[in-house]
Motif scaffolding. Structure first.
Motif, PDB file in Angstrom:
ATOM      1  N   TRP A   1      37.165  28.272  38.440  1.00  0.00           N
ATOM      2  CA  TRP A   1      37.086  29.524  39.182  1.00  0.00           C
ATOM      3  C   TRP A   1      38.336  30.375  39.045  1.00  0.00           C
ATOM      4  O   TRP A   1      38.243  31.596  39.030  1.00  0.00           O
ATOM      5  N   LYS A   2      39.517  29.748  38.935  1.00  0.00           N
ATOM      6  CA  LYS A   2      40.749  30.540  38.857  1.00  0.00           C
ATOM      7  C   LYS A   2      40.747  31.424  37.621  1.00  0.00           C
ATOM      8  O   LYS A   2      40.984  32.631  37.687  1.00  0.00           O
ATOM      9  N   ARG A   3      40.471  30.812  36.488  1.00  0.00           N
ATOM     10  CA  ARG A   3      40.459  31.559  35.230  1.00  0.00           C
ATOM     11  C   ARG A   3      39.353  32.606  35.234  1.00  0.00           C
ATOM     12  O   ARG A   3      39.573  33.776  34.904  1.00  0.00           O
ATOM     13  N   MET A   4      38.156  32.207  35.639  1.00  0.00           N
ATOM     14  CA  MET A   4      37.014  33.112  35.543  1.00  0.00           C
ATOM     15  C   MET A   4      37.107  34.278  36.534  1.00  0.00           C
ATOM     16  O   MET A   4      36.759  35.405  36.183  1.00  0.00           O
ATOM     17  N   THR A   5      37.575  34.023  37.761  1.00  0.00           N
ATOM     18  CA  THR A   5      37.666  35.140  38.711  1.00  0.00           C
ATOM     19  C   THR A   5      38.725  36.140  38.266  1.00  0.00           C
ATOM     20  O   THR A   5      38.499  37.347  38.325  1.00  0.00           O
ATOM     21  N   MET A   6      39.873  35.643  37.795  1.00  0.00           N
ATOM     22  CA  MET A   6      40.911  36.579  37.332  1.00  0.00           C
ATOM     23  C   MET A   6      40.477  37.307  36.067  1.00  0.00           C
ATOM     24  O   MET A   6      40.703  38.513  35.929  1.00  0.00           O
ATOM     25  N   THR A   7      39.841  36.570  35.143  1.00  0.00           N
ATOM     26  CA  THR A   7      39.400  37.195  33.895  1.00  0.00           C
ATOM     27  C   THR A   7      38.371  38.282  34.166  1.00  0.00           C
ATOM     28  O   THR A   7      38.487  39.403  33.657  1.00  0.00           O
ATOM     29  N   ARG A   8      37.375  37.973  34.968  1.00  0.00           N
ATOM     30  CA  ARG A   8      36.332  38.974  35.243  1.00  0.00           C
ATOM     31  C   ARG A   8      36.871  40.142  36.073  1.00  0.00           C
ATOM     32  O   ARG A   8      36.464  41.285  35.876  1.00  0.00           O
ATOM     33  N   ALA A   9      37.793  39.873  36.990  1.00  0.00           N
ATOM     34  CA  ALA A   9      38.380  40.966  37.776  1.00  0.00           C
ATOM     35  C   ALA A   9      39.187  41.895  36.872  1.00  0.00           C
ATOM     36  O   ALA A   9      39.098  43.125  36.994  1.00  0.00           O
ATOM     37  N   THR A  10      39.960  41.328  35.954  1.00  0.00           N
ATOM     38  CA  THR A  10      40.729  42.192  35.050  1.00  0.00           C
ATOM     39  C   THR A  10      39.824  42.853  34.016  1.00  0.00           C
ATOM     40  O   THR A  10      40.103  43.969  33.578  1.00  0.00           O
ATOM     41  N   ASP A  11      38.712  42.188  33.636  1.00  0.00           N
ATOM     42  CA  ASP A  11      37.732  42.847  32.758  1.00  0.00           C
ATOM     43  C   ASP A  11      37.159  44.080  33.457  1.00  0.00           C
ATOM     44  O   ASP A  11      37.042  45.149  32.850  1.00  0.00           O
ATOM     45  N   ALA A  12      36.814  43.931  34.732  1.00  0.00           N
ATOM     46  CA  ALA A  12      36.268  45.065  35.496  1.00  0.00           C
ATOM     47  C   ALA A  12      37.299  46.180  35.592  1.00  0.00           C
ATOM     48  O   ALA A  12      36.985  47.359  35.401  1.00  0.00           O
ATOM     49  N   SER A  13      38.532  45.800  35.868  1.00  0.00           N
ATOM     50  CA  SER A  13      39.602  46.790  35.966  1.00  0.00           C
ATOM     51  C   SER A  13      39.800  47.507  34.631  1.00  0.00           C
ATOM     52  O   SER A  13      39.939  48.733  34.586  1.00  0.00           O
ATOM     53  N   GLY A  14      39.800  46.748  33.550  1.00  0.00           N
ATOM     54  CA  GLY A  14      39.956  47.345  32.219  1.00  0.00           C
ATOM     55  C   GLY A  14      38.827  48.305  31.888  1.00  0.00           C
ATOM     56  O   GLY A  14      39.049  49.377  31.310  1.00  0.00           O
ATOM     57  N   THR A  15      37.616  47.921  32.268  1.00  0.00           N
ATOM     58  CA  THR A  15      36.468  48.791  32.012  1.00  0.00           C
ATOM     59  C   THR A  15      36.572  50.074  32.831  1.00  0.00           C
ATOM     60  O   THR A  15      36.273  51.165  32.338  1.00  0.00           O
ATOM     61  N   MET A  16      37.028  49.967  34.061  1.00  0.00           N
ATOM     62  CA  MET A  16      37.215  51.175  34.868  1.00  0.00           C
ATOM     63  C   MET A  16      38.352  52.027  34.318  1.00  0.00           C
ATOM     64  O   MET A  16      38.280  53.257  34.361  1.00  0.00           O
ATOM     65  N   ASP A  17      39.383  51.377  33.759  1.00  0.00           N
ATOM     66  CA  ASP A  17      40.441  52.140  33.079  1.00  0.00           C
ATOM     67  C   ASP A  17      39.852  52.916  31.896  1.00  0.00           C
ATOM     68  O   ASP A  17      40.186  54.080  31.681  1.00  0.00           O
ATOM     69  N   MET A  18      38.977  52.255  31.134  1.00  0.00           N
ATOM     70  CA  MET A  18      38.334  52.939  30.005  1.00  0.00           C
ATOM     71  C   MET A  18      37.515  54.122  30.506  1.00  0.00           C
ATOM     72  O   MET A  18      37.496  55.187  29.876  1.00  0.00           O
TER      73      MET A  18
ATOM     74  N   ALA B   1      38.064  55.916  33.241  1.00  0.00           N
ATOM     75  CA  ALA B   1      38.995  56.977  33.618  1.00  0.00           C
ATOM     76  C   ALA B   1      39.553  57.677  32.378  1.00  0.00           C
ATOM     77  O   ALA B   1      39.684  58.908  32.360  1.00  0.00           O
ATOM     78  N   MET B   2      39.867  56.911  31.339  1.00  0.00           N
ATOM     79  CA  MET B   2      40.423  57.503  30.116  1.00  0.00           C
ATOM     80  C   MET B   2      39.390  58.360  29.395  1.00  0.00           C
ATOM     81  O   MET B   2      39.727  59.400  28.811  1.00  0.00           O
ATOM     82  N   LEU B   3      38.136  57.950  29.445  1.00  0.00           N
ATOM     83  CA  LEU B   3      37.074  58.746  28.830  1.00  0.00           C
ATOM     84  C   LEU B   3      36.950  60.097  29.543  1.00  0.00           C
ATOM     85  O   LEU B   3      36.896  61.148  28.909  1.00  0.00           O
ATOM     86  N   ILE B   4      36.948  60.051  30.860  1.00  0.00           N
ATOM     87  CA  ILE B   4      36.877  61.288  31.634  1.00  0.00           C
ATOM     88  C   ILE B   4      38.132  62.124  31.405  1.00  0.00           C
ATOM     89  O   ILE B   4      38.059  63.351  31.248  1.00  0.00           O
ATOM     90  N   ALA B   5      39.295  61.462  31.339  1.00  0.00           N
ATOM     91  CA  ALA B   5      40.553  62.173  31.087  1.00  0.00           C
ATOM     92  C   ALA B   5      40.534  62.850  29.718  1.00  0.00           C
ATOM     93  O   ALA B   5      41.005  63.984  29.581  1.00  0.00           O
TER      94      ALA B   5
END
Length: 133
Positions: free
Chosen positions: A35-52, A54-58
């Motif tokens: 769970w430690k690896r998967m929760t952090m990995t998926r949370a940062t994947d979600a964050s990265g996708t939201m960054d993408m 924001a960058m697309l809109i920017a």
């Protein structure tokens, strides 16, 4: 919002939501040993996708000649530094509250640590009660 951009944003947000759902799924006791690896990995994947997203809109905003200072303000560029250095002292204070641990005298002297520790304590108390569906 132009239709092609709207559809691209919807696709990226759906991907981020799927990653967020996986974070929740991996918190279930019968699902994941790792769970430690998967929760952090998926949370940062979600964050990265939201960054993408924001960058697309920017990029579109640049394309239509939005002022650079306005774009920087909307992007909240100062917040990007937050994750780069890993957990901060106030994050550790929050975890201490969640785990029912006291803060050291030195840590308690910092107001932000106190403000993060107390909600952690409340969340720990609430976690003792049965969770609603």
């Amino acid at each position: 919002m132009p239709e092609p951009l709207r559809r691209a944003v919807h696709q990226l947000v759906c991907e981020a939501v799927t990653n967020c759902q996986e974070v929740l799924r991996y918190t279930e006791p019968d699902i994941a040993r790792d769970w430690k690896r998967m929760t952090m990995t998926r949370a940062t994947d979600a964050s990265g996708t939201m960054d993408m997203t924001a960058m697309l809109i920017a990029a579109y905003c640049q394309h239509i000649s939005m002022a650079s200072h306005t774009l920087q303000n909307y992007l909240q560029v100062g917040q990007q530094e937050i994750r780069a250095h890993g957990p901060h002292e106030e994050d550790r204070a929050h975890v201490a509250g969640l785990m029912g641990e006291a803060l050291s005298y030195e840590a308690l002297r910092t107001p932000v640590n106190r403000t993060r520790h107390h909600p952690g304590q409340r969340q720990a108390e609430q976690a003792q009660r049965r969770e609603e569906d």
